[in-house]
Scaffold this motif. Structure first.
Motif, PDB file in Angstrom:
ATOM      1  N   GLU A 171     -11.019   6.751  -2.814  1.00 39.78           N
ATOM      2  CA  GLU A 171     -10.365   5.645  -2.956  1.00 39.78           C
ATOM      3  C   GLU A 171      -9.030   6.206  -1.275  1.00 39.78           C
ATOM      4  O   GLU A 171      -8.636   7.142  -1.265  1.00 39.78           O
ATOM      5  CB  GLU A 171      -9.284   5.244  -3.703  1.00 39.78           C
ATOM      6  CG  GLU A 171      -9.593   5.041  -4.853  1.00 39.78           C
ATOM      7  CD  GLU A 171     -10.614   3.777  -4.816  1.00 39.78           C
ATOM      8  OE1 GLU A 171     -10.407   3.313  -4.553  1.00 39.78           O
ATOM      9  OE2 GLU A 171     -11.125   3.685  -5.563  1.00 39.78           O
TER      10      GLU A 171
ATOM     11  N   HIS B 292      -5.392   8.338   2.379  1.00 39.64           N
ATOM     12  CA  HIS B 292      -4.639   8.043   3.461  1.00 39.64           C
ATOM     13  C   HIS B 292      -3.572   8.581   3.692  1.00 39.64           C
ATOM     14  O   HIS B 292      -2.899   8.963   4.098  1.00 39.64           O
ATOM     15  CB  HIS B 292      -4.625   7.069   3.899  1.00 39.64           C
ATOM     16  CG  HIS B 292      -3.982   6.703   5.340  1.00 39.64           C
ATOM     17  ND1 HIS B 292      -4.197   6.451   6.182  1.00 39.64           N
ATOM     18  CD2 HIS B 292      -2.720   5.365   4.825  1.00 39.64           C
ATOM     19  CE1 HIS B 292      -3.677   6.403   7.442  1.00 39.64           C
ATOM     20  NE2 HIS B 292      -2.659   5.718   6.257  1.00 39.64           N
TER      21      HIS B 292
ATOM     22  N   GLY C 164      -6.563  -1.341   1.137  1.00 42.05           N
ATOM     23  CA  GLY C 164      -5.713  -1.709  -0.200  1.00 42.05           C
ATOM     24  C   GLY C 164      -6.583  -0.617  -1.339  1.00 42.05           C
ATOM     25  O   GLY C 164      -7.739  -0.135  -0.628  1.00 42.05           O
ATOM     26  N   PRO C 165      -5.864  -0.863  -2.557  1.00 44.92           N
ATOM     27  CA  PRO C 165      -6.709   0.164  -3.382  1.00 44.92           C
ATOM     28  C   PRO C 165      -8.325  -0.755  -3.748  1.00 44.92           C
ATOM     29  O   PRO C 165      -8.661   0.291  -5.058  1.00 44.92           O
ATOM     30  CB  PRO C 165      -5.249   0.545  -5.164  1.00 44.92           C
ATOM     31  CG  PRO C 165      -4.376   0.205  -3.726  1.00 44.92           C
ATOM     32  CD  PRO C 165      -4.197  -1.242  -2.520  1.00 44.92           C
TER      33      PRO C 165
ATOM     34  N   SER D 255       0.917   3.703   1.539  1.00 45.32           N
ATOM     35  CA  SER D 255       0.417   4.703   3.090  1.00 45.32           C
ATOM     36  C   SER D 255       1.876   3.763   3.182  1.00 45.32           C
ATOM     37  O   SER D 255       2.710   4.600   4.669  1.00 45.32           O
ATOM     38  CB  SER D 255      -1.280   4.496   3.882  1.00 45.32           C
ATOM     39  OG  SER D 255      -0.545   2.824   3.787  1.00 45.32           O
TER      40      SER D 255
ATOM     41  N   GLU E 294      -2.575  -2.800   8.239  1.00 44.53           N
ATOM     42  CA  GLU E 294      -2.614  -2.048   7.144  1.00 44.53           C
ATOM     43  C   GLU E 294      -3.382  -0.669   6.839  1.00 44.53           C
ATOM     44  O   GLU E 294      -4.631  -1.560   6.973  1.00 44.53           O
ATOM     45  CB  GLU E 294      -2.040  -2.544   5.291  1.00 44.53           C
ATOM     46  CG  GLU E 294      -0.350  -3.177   6.283  1.00 44.53           C
ATOM     47  CD  GLU E 294       0.038  -2.119   6.354  1.00 44.53           C
ATOM     48  OE1 GLU E 294       0.053  -0.376   5.791  1.00 44.53           O
ATOM     49  OE2 GLU E 294       1.870  -2.580   5.997  1.00 44.53           O
ATOM     50  N   SER E 295      -3.517  -0.328   5.586  1.00 46.69           N
ATOM     51  CA  SER E 295      -5.046   0.624   5.272  1.00 46.69           C
ATOM     52  C   SER E 295      -5.387   0.258   4.552  1.00 46.69           C
ATOM     53  O   SER E 295      -4.948  -0.988   4.566  1.00 46.69           O
ATOM     54  CB  SER E 295      -4.005   2.424   4.748  1.00 46.69           C
ATOM     55  OG  SER E 295      -3.575   2.560   5.675  1.00 46.69           O
TER      56      SER E 295
ATOM     57  N   PRO F 178       0.559  -1.482   0.105  1.00 48.38           N
ATOM     58  CA  PRO F 178       0.338  -0.085   0.233  1.00 48.38           C
ATOM     59  C   PRO F 178       0.992   1.350   0.134  1.00 48.38           C
ATOM     60  O   PRO F 178       2.072   1.202   0.554  1.00 48.38           O
ATOM     61  CB  PRO F 178      -0.539  -0.184   1.503  1.00 48.38           C
ATOM     62  CG  PRO F 178      -0.463  -1.608   1.467  1.00 48.38           C
ATOM     63  CD  PRO F 178       0.594  -2.195   1.183  1.00 48.38           C
TER      64      PRO F 178
ATOM     65  N   GLU G 157      -7.152   4.368   0.208  1.00 49.69           N
ATOM     66  CA  GLU G 157      -5.868   4.296  -0.173  1.00 49.69           C
ATOM     67  C   GLU G 157      -5.701   5.664  -0.705  1.00 49.69           C
ATOM     68  O   GLU G 157      -4.152   6.794  -0.024  1.00 49.69           O
ATOM     69  CB  GLU G 157      -5.152   3.493  -0.731  1.00 49.69           C
ATOM     70  CG  GLU G 157      -4.079   3.456  -1.873  1.00 49.69           C
ATOM     71  CD  GLU G 157      -3.077   2.770  -0.074  1.00 49.69           C
ATOM     72  OE1 GLU G 157      -1.595   3.104  -0.143  1.00 49.69           O
ATOM     73  OE2 GLU G 157      -3.743   2.213   0.796  1.00 49.69           O
TER      74      GLU G 157
END
Length: 315
Positions: free
Chosen positions: A89, A94, A78-79, A36, A75-76, A34, A91
Protein backbone atom coordinates in the motif's frame (compact mmCIF):
# COMPACT_ATOMS: atom_id res chain seq x y z
CA UNK A 1 -12.22 17.47 7.25
CA UNK A 2 -9.73 14.67 6.56
CA UNK A 3 -7.78 16.63 3.94
CA UNK A 4 -7.65 19.96 5.84
CA UNK A 5 -5.04 21.39 8.14
CA UNK A 6 -4.62 19.94 11.59
CA UNK A 7 -6.43 21.91 14.27
CA UNK A 8 -5.21 22.66 17.77
CA UNK A 9 -7.54 19.96 19.08
CA UNK A 10 -6.15 17.49 16.52
CA UNK A 11 -2.68 18.14 17.84
CA UNK A 12 -3.81 17.62 21.41
CA UNK A 13 -5.31 14.28 20.34
CA UNK A 14 -2.01 13.34 18.71
CA UNK A 15 -0.13 14.17 21.92
CA UNK A 16 -2.61 12.14 23.95
CA UNK A 17 -2.24 9.19 21.58
CA UNK A 18 1.55 9.30 21.80
CA UNK A 19 1.32 9.41 25.59
CA UNK A 20 -0.82 6.26 25.45
CA UNK A 21 1.86 4.57 23.36
CA UNK A 22 -0.30 4.38 20.22
CA UNK A 23 1.29 4.05 16.79
CA UNK A 24 0.89 6.61 14.04
CA UNK A 25 -1.61 4.41 12.17
CA UNK A 26 -3.95 4.14 15.18
CA UNK A 27 -3.77 7.87 15.89
CA UNK A 28 -4.49 8.56 12.22
CA UNK A 29 -7.48 6.20 12.29
CA UNK A 30 -8.94 7.98 15.30
CA UNK A 31 -8.58 11.37 13.60
CA UNK A 32 -9.65 10.08 10.18
CA UNK A 33 -6.36 11.23 8.69
CA UNK A 34 -3.67 9.55 6.56
CA UNK A 35 -0.86 8.01 8.59
CA UNK A 36 1.64 10.16 6.68
CA UNK A 37 -0.02 13.32 8.01
CA UNK A 38 0.54 12.17 11.59
CA UNK A 39 4.10 10.94 11.00
CA UNK A 40 5.07 14.23 9.31
CA UNK A 41 3.43 16.29 12.05
CA UNK A 42 5.29 14.42 14.80
CA UNK A 43 8.63 14.31 12.94
CA UNK A 44 8.72 18.07 12.34
CA UNK A 45 7.76 18.90 15.93
CA UNK A 46 10.16 17.08 18.21
CA UNK A 47 9.50 13.41 17.42
CA UNK A 48 7.42 10.94 19.39
CA UNK A 49 9.33 11.60 22.64
CA UNK A 50 9.28 15.40 22.42
CA UNK A 51 5.97 16.23 20.77
CA UNK A 52 4.00 19.00 22.54
CA UNK A 53 0.62 19.96 21.10
CA UNK A 54 0.69 23.65 22.05
CA UNK A 55 4.25 24.14 20.83
CA UNK A 56 3.54 22.26 17.59
CA UNK A 57 0.48 24.40 16.90
CA UNK A 58 2.32 27.63 17.64
CA UNK A 59 5.28 26.63 15.45
CA UNK A 60 3.00 25.67 12.56
CA UNK A 61 1.10 28.94 12.75
CA UNK A 62 4.35 30.89 12.85
CA UNK A 63 5.68 29.07 9.78
CA UNK A 64 2.40 29.75 7.98
CA UNK A 65 2.64 33.48 8.75
CA UNK A 66 6.16 33.62 7.36
CA UNK A 67 5.17 31.83 4.16
CA UNK A 68 1.96 33.80 3.65
CA UNK A 69 -1.38 32.40 2.49
CA UNK A 70 -0.54 29.33 0.40
CA UNK A 71 -2.74 26.34 -0.32
CA UNK A 72 -1.90 23.23 1.71
CA UNK A 73 0.10 20.55 -0.12
CA UNK A 74 -1.91 17.58 -1.31
CA UNK A 75 -1.97 14.65 1.08
CA UNK A 76 -0.35 11.38 0.11
CA UNK A 77 -2.55 8.67 -1.35
CA UNK A 78 -4.86 7.25 1.31
CA UNK A 79 -5.38 3.62 2.24
CA UNK A 80 -7.80 3.22 -0.62
CA UNK A 81 -5.07 3.84 -3.22
CA UNK A 82 -4.16 0.87 -5.37
CA UNK A 83 -1.34 -1.33 -4.13
CA UNK A 84 1.82 -1.60 -6.22
CA UNK A 85 3.00 -4.65 -8.15
CA UNK A 86 4.23 -6.24 -4.92
CA UNK A 87 0.96 -5.69 -3.06
CA UNK A 88 2.33 -2.82 -0.96
CA UNK A 89 0.00 0.00 0.00
CA UNK A 90 1.44 3.43 -0.94
CA UNK A 91 0.20 4.77 2.39
CA UNK A 92 2.20 2.20 4.36
CA UNK A 93 5.37 2.77 2.31
CA UNK A 94 5.11 6.54 2.68
CA UNK A 95 4.44 6.27 6.41
CA UNK A 96 7.53 4.10 6.88
CA UNK A 97 9.67 6.54 4.86
CA UNK A 98 8.57 9.38 7.15
CA UNK A 99 9.35 7.33 10.27
CA UNK A 100 12.77 6.43 8.82
CA UNK A 101 13.46 10.11 8.08
CA UNK A 102 12.37 11.12 11.59
CA UNK A 103 14.83 8.63 13.08
CA UNK A 104 17.66 10.02 10.92
CA UNK A 105 16.77 13.58 12.02
CA UNK A 106 16.81 12.49 15.67
CA UNK A 107 20.35 11.20 15.08
CA UNK A 108 21.61 14.49 13.66
CA UNK A 109 20.86 14.36 9.92
CA UNK A 110 19.30 17.54 8.46
CA UNK A 111 15.62 17.04 7.76
CA UNK A 112 15.74 17.43 3.96
CA UNK A 113 18.77 15.14 3.68
CA UNK A 114 16.92 12.59 5.82
CA UNK A 115 13.83 12.75 3.59
CA UNK A 116 15.92 12.29 0.43
CA UNK A 117 17.76 9.35 1.98
CA UNK A 118 14.49 7.77 3.10
CA UNK A 119 13.04 8.14 -0.40
CA UNK A 120 16.07 6.41 -1.94
CA UNK A 121 16.05 3.63 0.66
CA UNK A 122 12.38 2.83 0.04
CA UNK A 123 12.65 2.88 -3.77
CA UNK A 124 13.14 -0.58 -5.30
CA UNK A 125 15.77 0.66 -7.76
CA UNK A 126 17.61 2.63 -5.07
CA UNK A 127 18.00 5.41 -7.64
CA UNK A 128 16.03 8.56 -8.48
CA UNK A 129 16.60 11.66 -10.57
CA UNK A 130 16.46 15.16 -9.15
CA UNK A 131 13.13 15.71 -10.89
CA UNK A 132 11.66 12.56 -9.34
CA UNK A 133 12.82 13.64 -5.89
CA UNK A 134 11.36 17.11 -6.38
CA UNK A 135 7.99 15.66 -7.40
CA UNK A 136 7.94 12.96 -4.75
CA UNK A 137 8.94 15.23 -1.86
CA UNK A 138 7.14 18.35 -3.18
CA UNK A 139 10.17 20.56 -2.57
CA UNK A 140 12.32 22.87 -4.66
CA UNK A 141 15.19 21.66 -6.87
CA UNK A 142 17.58 23.73 -4.74
CA UNK A 143 16.50 21.84 -1.60
CA UNK A 144 17.16 18.50 -3.28
CA UNK A 145 20.53 19.68 -4.60
CA UNK A 146 21.64 20.82 -1.14
CA UNK A 147 20.49 17.55 0.46
CA UNK A 148 22.27 15.44 -2.17
CA UNK A 149 25.48 17.42 -1.66
CA UNK A 150 25.29 16.81 2.08
CA UNK A 151 24.66 13.06 1.64
CA UNK A 152 27.51 12.78 -0.86
CA UNK A 153 29.81 14.36 1.69
CA UNK A 154 28.90 11.54 4.07
CA UNK A 155 29.44 8.96 1.30
CA UNK A 156 25.82 7.83 1.64
CA UNK A 157 24.78 8.46 -1.96
CA UNK A 158 26.51 8.73 -5.31
CA UNK A 159 25.49 10.07 -8.67
CA UNK A 160 25.76 8.60 -12.15
CA UNK A 161 24.87 9.80 -15.62
CA UNK A 162 21.94 8.09 -17.34
CA UNK A 163 23.17 7.86 -20.98
CA UNK A 164 19.66 7.26 -22.33
CA UNK A 165 18.02 10.28 -20.74
CA UNK A 166 21.12 12.51 -20.47
CA UNK A 167 20.51 13.34 -16.85
CA UNK A 168 21.96 12.34 -13.51
CA UNK A 169 20.51 9.81 -11.13
CA UNK A 170 21.27 9.60 -7.44
CA UNK A 171 21.88 6.13 -6.03
CA UNK A 172 22.23 4.40 -2.71
CA UNK A 173 24.34 1.23 -2.87
CA UNK A 174 23.62 -1.95 -0.96
CA UNK A 175 26.98 -1.67 0.84
CA UNK A 176 26.48 1.95 1.91
CA UNK A 177 26.03 1.02 5.57
CA UNK A 178 29.26 -1.01 5.57
CA UNK A 179 31.14 1.98 4.14
CA UNK A 180 29.59 4.24 6.76
CA UNK A 181 30.59 1.78 9.49
CA UNK A 182 34.19 1.65 8.29
CA UNK A 183 34.34 5.44 8.00
CA UNK A 184 33.22 5.69 11.63
CA UNK A 185 35.89 3.17 12.63
CA UNK A 186 38.58 5.24 10.87
CA UNK A 187 37.33 8.40 12.58
CA UNK A 188 37.57 6.70 15.98
CA UNK A 189 41.08 5.53 15.14
CA UNK A 190 42.11 9.12 14.32
CA UNK A 191 40.62 10.36 17.59
CA UNK A 192 42.56 7.66 19.41
CA UNK A 193 45.80 8.79 17.73
CA UNK A 194 45.20 12.47 18.53
CA UNK A 195 44.44 11.74 22.18
CA UNK A 196 47.54 9.51 22.40
CA UNK A 197 49.77 12.36 21.23
CA UNK A 198 48.04 14.72 23.63
CA UNK A 199 48.62 12.32 26.51
CA UNK A 200 52.33 12.12 25.62
CA UNK A 201 52.66 15.91 25.49
CA UNK A 202 50.79 16.55 28.74
CA UNK A 203 52.19 13.45 30.53
CA UNK A 204 49.83 10.78 31.84
CA UNK A 205 51.01 11.51 35.37
CA UNK A 206 49.05 14.80 35.24
CA UNK A 207 45.24 14.97 35.45
CA UNK A 208 44.94 16.34 31.91
CA UNK A 209 47.32 13.74 30.49
CA UNK A 210 45.53 10.94 32.32
CA UNK A 211 42.21 12.20 30.98
CA UNK A 212 43.53 12.12 27.42
CA UNK A 213 44.94 8.65 27.98
CA UNK A 214 41.51 7.41 29.08
CA UNK A 215 40.07 9.07 25.99
CA UNK A 216 42.65 7.24 23.88
CA UNK A 217 41.77 3.90 25.45
CA UNK A 218 38.07 4.49 24.85
CA UNK A 219 38.45 5.32 21.15
CA UNK A 220 40.97 2.53 20.60
CA UNK A 221 38.50 0.04 22.01
CA UNK A 222 35.60 1.51 20.05
CA UNK A 223 37.58 1.54 16.81
CA UNK A 224 38.73 -2.04 17.29
CA UNK A 225 35.25 -3.26 18.16
CA UNK A 226 33.99 -1.76 14.91
CA UNK A 227 36.91 -2.71 12.66
CA UNK A 228 37.66 -6.14 14.09
CA UNK A 229 40.70 -5.51 16.32
CA UNK A 230 44.29 -6.71 15.79
CA UNK A 231 44.98 -9.96 14.00
CA UNK A 232 46.44 -12.95 15.81
CA UNK A 233 49.78 -12.39 14.05
CA UNK A 234 50.03 -8.76 15.16
CA UNK A 235 49.00 -9.76 18.69
CA UNK A 236 51.86 -12.29 18.84
CA UNK A 237 54.37 -9.83 17.36
CA UNK A 238 53.37 -7.23 19.96
CA UNK A 239 54.15 -9.59 22.82
CA UNK A 240 57.49 -10.49 21.23
CA UNK A 241 58.54 -6.84 20.85
CA UNK A 242 57.54 -6.08 24.44
CA UNK A 243 59.54 -9.08 25.63
CA UNK A 244 62.53 -7.80 23.62
CA UNK A 245 62.33 -4.39 25.29
CA UNK A 246 62.05 -5.95 28.75
CA UNK A 247 65.07 -8.16 28.01
CA UNK A 248 67.10 -5.23 26.63
CA UNK A 249 66.49 -3.15 29.76
CA UNK A 250 67.49 0.05 27.91
CA UNK A 251 65.73 2.05 25.19
CA UNK A 252 65.80 0.67 21.65
CA UNK A 253 64.78 2.25 18.36
CA UNK A 254 62.54 0.47 15.88
CA UNK A 255 65.56 -0.08 13.62
CA UNK A 256 67.52 -1.66 16.48
CA UNK A 257 64.61 -3.92 17.36
CA UNK A 258 64.18 -4.95 13.74
CA UNK A 259 67.89 -5.84 13.50
CA UNK A 260 67.88 -7.79 16.76
CA UNK A 261 64.72 -9.73 15.94
CA UNK A 262 65.58 -10.24 12.28
CA UNK A 263 62.27 -8.69 11.20
CA UNK A 264 61.38 -6.12 8.54
CA UNK A 265 61.09 -2.62 9.99
CA UNK A 266 57.40 -2.44 9.00
CA UNK A 267 56.63 -5.55 11.09
CA UNK A 268 58.24 -4.00 14.16
CA UNK A 269 56.42 -0.71 13.54
CA UNK A 270 53.08 -2.53 13.38
CA UNK A 271 53.82 -4.33 16.65
CA UNK A 272 54.82 -1.08 18.41
CA UNK A 273 51.72 0.65 17.12
CA UNK A 274 49.59 -2.24 18.40
CA UNK A 275 51.23 -1.98 21.83
CA UNK A 276 50.36 1.72 21.97
CA UNK A 277 46.82 1.27 20.70
CA UNK A 278 46.01 -1.77 22.84
CA UNK A 279 47.00 -1.18 26.45
CA UNK A 280 45.24 -4.41 27.43
CA UNK A 281 47.79 -6.36 25.36
CA UNK A 282 50.77 -4.55 26.90
CA UNK A 283 49.46 -4.70 30.47
CA UNK A 284 51.14 -4.57 33.00
CA UNK A 285 53.73 -2.51 31.10
CA UNK A 286 53.44 0.39 28.69
CA UNK A 287 55.72 1.91 26.07
CA UNK A 288 57.66 5.09 26.68
CA UNK A 289 59.80 7.22 24.36
CA UNK A 290 63.03 9.01 25.15
CA UNK A 291 64.19 12.22 23.46
CA UNK A 292 65.73 10.30 20.56
CA UNK A 293 62.50 8.43 19.88
CA UNK A 294 63.78 5.12 21.23
CA UNK A 295 61.29 2.92 23.09
CA UNK A 296 61.46 1.36 26.49
CA UNK A 297 58.91 -0.24 28.79
CA UNK A 298 57.78 0.93 32.21
CA UNK A 299 55.12 -0.15 34.66
CA UNK A 300 51.73 0.87 33.35
CA UNK A 301 50.33 3.97 35.12
CA UNK A 302 47.81 2.97 37.73
CA UNK A 303 49.22 -0.50 38.34
CA UNK A 304 51.26 0.76 41.27
CA UNK A 305 50.31 3.47 43.73
CA UNK A 306 52.76 6.34 44.42
CA UNK A 307 53.53 4.77 47.80
CA UNK A 308 54.29 1.40 46.18
CA UNK A 309 56.58 2.99 43.59
CA UNK A 310 58.43 4.89 46.28
CA UNK A 311 58.82 1.75 48.37
CA UNK A 312 60.39 0.03 45.36
CA UNK A 313 62.89 2.83 44.97
CA UNK A 314 61.35 4.49 41.88
CA UNK A 315 58.98 7.31 42.94
Amino acid sequence: MPGGRLTHQDRRSIAAGLAEGLGYAEIARRLDRPTSTISREVARNGGSDGYLADHAHYSTERRARRRGPVPPPPESPGPSAAADAHGREPEAVHGFAEEFAALMVANGLPRMAARVLARLVTTDSGALTAAELVRGLRVSPASVSTAIGYLEGLDLVRRERDPRQRRERYLIDDDVWLRTWLTSARTNAMLADVSRRGAEILDTATPAGARLDRMRQFFVQLSDDMAGGPTAAVFSDTLTVLAALVHAGTPRTADQLAGALGWPLERVADALDSAERHPDIADPVSLRYDESGARTVTARPGRLTPAQREALGHP
